[in-house]
Write a protein that holds these residues in place. Structure first.
Motif, mmCIF file in Angstrom:
data_model
loop_
_atom_site.group_PDB
_atom_site.id
_atom_site.type_symbol
_atom_site.label_atom_id
_atom_site.label_comp_id
_atom_site.label_asym_id
_atom_site.label_seq_id
_atom_site.Cartn_x
_atom_site.Cartn_y
_atom_site.Cartn_z
ATOM 1 N N LEU A 41 0.767 -1.061 0.133
ATOM 2 C CA LEU A 41 0.254 0.049 -0.413
ATOM 3 C C LEU A 41 1.280 0.949 -0.086
ATOM 4 O O LEU A 41 1.793 1.092 0.316
ATOM 5 C CB LEU A 41 -0.962 0.062 1.135
ATOM 6 N N ARG A 42 0.659 2.852 -0.516
ATOM 7 C CA ARG A 42 1.340 2.903 -0.499
ATOM 8 C C ARG A 42 0.205 4.836 -0.256
ATOM 9 O O ARG A 42 -1.197 4.623 -1.034
ATOM 10 C CB ARG A 42 2.239 3.521 -2.043
ATOM 11 N N ALA A 43 1.195 5.276 0.158
ATOM 12 C CA ALA A 43 0.534 7.251 -0.286
ATOM 13 C C ALA A 43 1.574 8.216 0.540
ATOM 14 O O ALA A 43 2.257 8.559 1.195
ATOM 15 C CB ALA A 43 -0.384 6.781 1.215
ATOM 16 N N GLY A 44 1.600 8.761 -0.770
ATOM 17 C CA GLY A 44 2.388 9.721 -0.855
ATOM 18 C C GLY A 44 4.192 9.131 -1.128
ATOM 19 O O GLY A 44 4.279 7.560 -1.447
ATOM 20 N N ALA A 45 4.874 9.040 -0.234
ATOM 21 C CA ALA A 45 6.141 8.515 0.013
ATOM 22 C C ALA A 45 6.273 7.530 1.145
ATOM 23 O O ALA A 45 6.362 7.117 1.509
ATOM 24 C CB ALA A 45 7.092 10.242 0.649
ATOM 25 N N LEU A 46 4.525 7.355 1.903
ATOM 26 C CA LEU A 46 4.157 5.940 2.989
ATOM 27 C C LEU A 46 4.094 5.060 1.786
ATOM 28 O O LEU A 46 3.734 4.643 1.293
ATOM 29 C CB LEU A 46 4.085 6.749 3.885
ATOM 30 N N SER A 47 5.356 3.793 1.850
ATOM 31 C CA SER A 47 4.538 2.022 1.944
ATOM 32 C C SER A 47 4.519 1.867 2.812
ATOM 33 O O SER A 47 4.819 1.555 3.843
ATOM 34 C CB SER A 47 5.620 1.903 0.903
ATOM 35 N N ALA A 48 3.765 0.560 3.298
ATOM 36 C CA ALA A 48 3.607 -0.763 4.011
ATOM 37 C C ALA A 48 3.737 -1.718 3.088
ATOM 38 O O ALA A 48 2.712 -1.751 2.229
ATOM 39 C CB ALA A 48 2.499 -0.494 5.075
ATOM 40 N N ASP A 49 4.165 -2.475 3.247
ATOM 41 C CA ASP A 49 3.478 -4.342 3.008
ATOM 42 C C ASP A 49 3.412 -5.514 3.884
ATOM 43 O O ASP A 49 3.619 -5.234 5.296
ATOM 44 C CB ASP A 49 5.478 -4.670 2.404
ATOM 45 N N PHE A 50 2.579 -5.948 2.983
ATOM 46 C CA PHE A 50 1.496 -6.829 4.297
ATOM 47 C C PHE A 50 1.448 -7.980 3.972
ATOM 48 O O PHE A 50 1.092 -8.447 2.547
ATOM 49 C CB PHE A 50 -0.489 -6.463 4.211
ATOM 50 N N VAL A 51 1.887 -9.423 4.560
ATOM 51 C CA VAL A 51 2.185 -10.308 3.866
ATOM 52 C C VAL A 51 1.084 -11.358 5.061
ATOM 53 O O VAL A 51 0.948 -11.658 6.641
ATOM 54 C CB VAL A 51 3.247 -11.291 4.949
ATOM 55 N N LYS A 52 0.031 -12.123 4.441
ATOM 56 C CA LYS A 52 -0.714 -13.088 5.212
ATOM 57 C C LYS A 52 -1.383 -11.932 6.008
ATOM 58 O O LYS A 52 -1.529 -12.500 7.269
ATOM 59 C CB LYS A 52 -0.839 -13.892 5.602
ATOM 60 N N GLY A 53 -2.062 -10.585 5.586
ATOM 61 C CA GLY A 53 -3.101 -9.976 6.606
ATOM 62 C C GLY A 53 -2.337 -9.096 7.419
ATOM 63 O O GLY A 53 -2.778 -8.516 8.376
ATOM 64 N N ASN A 54 -1.227 -9.328 8.109
ATOM 65 C CA ASN A 54 0.387 -8.666 9.035
ATOM 66 C C ASN A 54 0.947 -7.642 8.723
ATOM 67 O O ASN A 54 1.821 -8.502 6.426
ATOM 68 C CB ASN A 54 1.101 -10.223 9.694
ATOM 69 N N LEU A 55 1.163 -6.670 9.336
ATOM 70 C CA LEU A 55 2.235 -5.648 8.702
ATOM 71 C C LEU A 55 3.317 -6.185 8.576
ATOM 72 O O LEU A 55 4.494 -6.845 9.758
ATOM 73 C CB LEU A 55 1.599 -4.499 9.858
ATOM 74 N N ARG A 56 3.915 -6.281 7.655
ATOM 75 C CA ARG A 56 5.911 -6.764 7.481
ATOM 76 C C ARG A 56 6.723 -5.550 7.445
ATOM 77 O O ARG A 56 7.257 -5.133 8.460
ATOM 78 C CB ARG A 56 6.307 -7.579 6.523
ATOM 79 N N THR A 57 6.638 -4.270 6.619
ATOM 80 C CA THR A 57 7.613 -4.011 6.716
ATOM 81 C C THR A 57 6.882 -1.991 6.668
ATOM 82 O O THR A 57 5.340 -2.327 6.002
ATOM 83 C CB THR A 57 8.646 -3.722 5.570
#
Length: 58
Positions: A20-36
């Motif tokens: 997921l991305r919002a401007g300069a911020l991004s997040a990775d989810f694996v199997k529904g868990n926040l990874r990075t």
């Protein structure tokens, strides 16, 4: 002795992350868990598995 006696490990394939991305911020989810969590492409936080969380997996 069967071939099963020589099995040393199981090869597990990790699921592809959902990004997921919002401007300069991004997040990775694996199997529904926040990874990075990244800001400007630099990793700022990574999931840390606590002993309690490891015992709850399964």
């Amino acid at each position: 002795m069967t071939a099963d006696g020589f099995l040393l490990y199981a090869h597990a394939v990790e699921a592809e992350p959902v990004s997921l991305r919002a401007g300069a911020l991004s997040a990775d989810f694996v199997k529904g868990n926040l990874r990075t969590i990244r800001h400007g492409g630099i990793e700022r936080r990574r999931l840390v598995m606590t002993p309690y969380a490891i015992t709850r997996i399964g």
